[in-house]
Scaffold this active site. Structure first.
Site, PDB file in Angstrom:
ATOM      1  CD  GLU A   1      36.552  34.374  51.508  1.00  0.00           C
ATOM      2  OE1 GLU A   1      37.726  33.978  52.008  1.00  0.00           O
ATOM      3  OE2 GLU A   1      36.515  34.804  50.540  1.00  0.00           O
TER       4      GLU A   1
ATOM      5  CD  GLU B   1      35.897  39.237  51.515  1.00  0.00           C
ATOM      6  OE1 GLU B   1      36.724  38.916  50.689  1.00  0.00           O
ATOM      7  OE2 GLU B   1      35.962  38.847  52.786  1.00  0.00           O
TER       8      GLU B   1
HETATM    9  C1  BGP Z   1      39.391  36.877  51.009  1.00  0.00           C
HETATM   10  C2  BGP Z   1      39.148  37.362  52.563  1.00  0.00           C
HETATM   11  C3  BGP Z   1      39.557  38.632  52.610  1.00  0.00           C
HETATM   12  C4  BGP Z   1      40.520  39.215  51.455  1.00  0.00           C
HETATM   13  C5  BGP Z   1      40.366  38.721  50.160  1.00  0.00           C
HETATM   14  C6  BGP Z   1      41.356  39.018  49.239  1.00  0.00           C
HETATM   15  O1  BGP Z   1      39.544  35.313  51.061  1.00  0.00           O
HETATM   16  O2  BGP Z   1      37.823  37.003  53.174  1.00  0.00           O
HETATM   17  O3  BGP Z   1      40.151  38.620  54.017  1.00  0.00           O
HETATM   18  O4  BGP Z   1      41.500  39.378  51.777  1.00  0.00           O
HETATM   19  O5  BGP Z   1      40.188  37.307  50.393  1.00  0.00           O
HETATM   20  O6  BGP Z   1      42.497  38.184  49.267  1.00  0.00           O
HETATM   21  P1  BGP Z   1      44.043  38.843  49.390  1.00  0.00           P
HETATM   22  O7  BGP Z   1      44.068  39.608  50.304  1.00  0.00           O
HETATM   23  O8  BGP Z   1      44.700  37.635  49.716  1.00  0.00           O
HETATM   24  O9  BGP Z   1      44.113  39.349  48.012  1.00  0.00           O
END
Ligand code: BGP
Length: 493
Positions: A190, A386
């Site tokens: 990201e 993701e």
């Molecule tokens: C993205 C990241 C991940 C993951 C996801 C979910 O920004 O790349 O690391 O965590 O978000 O976010 P969260 O864990 O805050 O729900």
């Protein structure tokens, strides 16, 4: 509709070292920016800035503490010691690939060392060897919000040019070490998040600067260094293993206009274009003109060395990977609108969409739109690395977890992805985020569960840490085994 998923489609899951491994100070590992992330279970769901904010005082307090309760990423789900059991469960689901990251501080604890930490190298060699034994293709992120804390407190984070050379040394070490085990690499997770949470992405702390503009310039400087580092990594990986593939990694934040008012439409287009600036540089190999004009208008001087721009141009990525969770809305009246949470952002509420327990707007059509937009823009293979829903799962009296809402979320998103493939988009694979419950990136909670596998641990580290397959575990196994065909059979919920 039938399944259009190609033979060899890389179905699997994704985790990150800093949210799963734990063992934060074990076997020579140094502290990373993730190890100062406190549990933030008390903030408003749409307060994404609060969730990610880290001050100098926070860092000092964390450096003085060896707590693993309020710094949950220090413990993760103890994947460091339990990875064989977890890989066995992923193999039971039939995973073709698993996305993991290599923690820079396991290999170079401070980032400045010239010799790597052998125990760190041994861990990842064992991990990748076990994955291959189980026929699970490693998909390895080189940087996933886990840079050495030392580079934040003793340098200007990624704004210091020396960090480019240190990261290059880290990349050369792990590519040399694992070139026979790893074919697929991602550079910066990201990379577009640098302005949304500068501490975890580029090690920049706002307090160290006298104004917002100064901070912004430092972040652009840091971002330029990451673009250079990404091209250096791409160059080295291609030279070291000709059939290796390198991907950029973008937070895909699709934004809709609130109305057909051209001002709303233009605002949405601007937000979407800002989001894709980062993938533009890594795929087209140059800064778009609007960025040069923005720097000129703001009087920014982003220092570049001789050869930087040629490097960006010559060493672009082979594919584009991205995270997709929710969509956003742009409105010229945003200040008068209700807000909702979102991945590393918040948005005007979309009245047509349901939201998750954490307020993220659930929008499978947004995944279809994102796939079409990105493929039409770049005409290179895409990889969804993701996607998923963070939810408060409940363990029933009989020990089962009936996560029908997660099955429904994936069913809708997989059907949207299948439709995009039918409509011409080349998708290499799909890895669900948090395929096993892990520590949340933004809030450091365990209760925000994404997994097909439940981990018996709460926000305060209490629990057996036992793993329990959820109902979605068996559903996903059928989807993988049938390569998507079961998506079009009646849902067995
Ligand atoms: C993205 C990241 C991940 C993951 C996801 C979910 O920004 O790349 O690391 O965590 O978000 O976010 P969260 O864990 O805050 O729900």
């Amino acid at each position: 509709m039938k399944s259009y998923f190609p033979e060899g489609f890389l179905w699997g899951g994704a985790i990150a070292a800093n949210q799963a491994e734990g063992a934060w100070n074990v076997d020579g590992k140094g502290p990373s920016v993730a190890d100062v992330a406190k549990l933030k279970d008390n903030l408003a769901l749409d307060d994404y800035k609060g969730h990610w904010h880290t001050s100098l005082a926070d860092i000092a307090a964390a450096e003085a503490s060896d707590d693993t309760v309020y710094y949950p990423k220090r413990r993760g789900i103890d994947f460091y010691h339990r990875y064989k059991e977890d890989l066995g469960l992923f193999a039971e689901m039939g995973f073709k690939t698993l996305r993991v990251s290599i923690a820079w501080t396991r290999i170079y604890p401070n980032g400045t060392e010239t010799e790597p930490n052998q125990q760190g190298l041994d861990f990842y060699r064992d991990l990748f060897t076990e994955m291959r034994r189980l026929k699970i293709e490693p998909l390895v992120t080189l940087s996933h919000y886990e840079m050495p804390l030392h580079l934040v407190t003793n340098f200007e984070g990624w704004a210091s040019r020396e960090v480019v050379d240190m990261f290059d040394r880290f990349v050369r070490t792990v590519v040399d070490e694992y070139k026979d085990l790893v074919r697929y690499w991602l550079t910066f997770n990201e990379i577009d998040s640098v302005f949304r949470h500068a501490f975890t992405t580029v090690g920049i702390i706002e307090e160290n600067y006298d104004s917002i503009l100064e901070t912004e310039q430092a972040i652009y400087q840091a971002l330029h260094h990451q673009f250079v580092a990404s091209s250096l990594a791409t160059k080295y990986i291609h030279e070291t293993r000709p059939d290796a593939q390198v991907g950029a990694m973008l937070t895909k934040l699709i934004t809709y206009p609130e109305t057909c008012n051209p001002e709303d439409v233009q605002l949405a287009q601007k937000e979407n274009r800002e989001n894709m600036f980062y993938s533009d540089v890594q795929i087209r190999g140059e800064y778009p003109r609007h960025i040069w004009n923005e720097w000129q208008e703001k009087g920014f001087k982003v220092k570049m060395e001789e050869g930087d721009l040629e490097l960006l141009k010559e060493h672009t990525v082979d594919f584009l990977s991205f995270s997709y969770y929710m969509s956003r809305v742009a409105s010229i009246h945003a200040d008068q609108r209700e807000k909702v949470g979102g991945n590393v952002t918040s948005s005007v509420k979309n009245p047509y969409l349901e939201t998750s327990d954490w307020g993220w707007q659930i929008d499978p059509a947004g995944l279809y739109i994102s796939l079409i937009d990105l493929y039409d823009r770049y005409q290179i293979p895409l990889f969804v690395v993701e996607n998923g829903i963070g939810a408060k799962d409940v363990v029933e009296a009989d020990g089962s977890i009936q996560d029908d809402y997660r099955i429904a979320y994936f069913q809708d998103h997989f059907q949207a992805m299948n439709e995009a493939i039918r409509d011409g988009v080349e998708v290499m694979g799909y890895t669900s985020w948090g395929c096993i419950d892990i520590v949340s990136a933004s809030t450091s909670q365990m209760e925000k569960r994404y997994g097909f596998i439940y981990v018996d641990a709460d926000d305060y580290g209490k629990g057996s840490y036992d793993r329990i397959p959820k109902k979605s575990f068996y559903w996903f196994k059928d989807v993988i085994t049938s390569n998507g065909a079961t998506l079009y059979e009646k849902l067995k919920v």
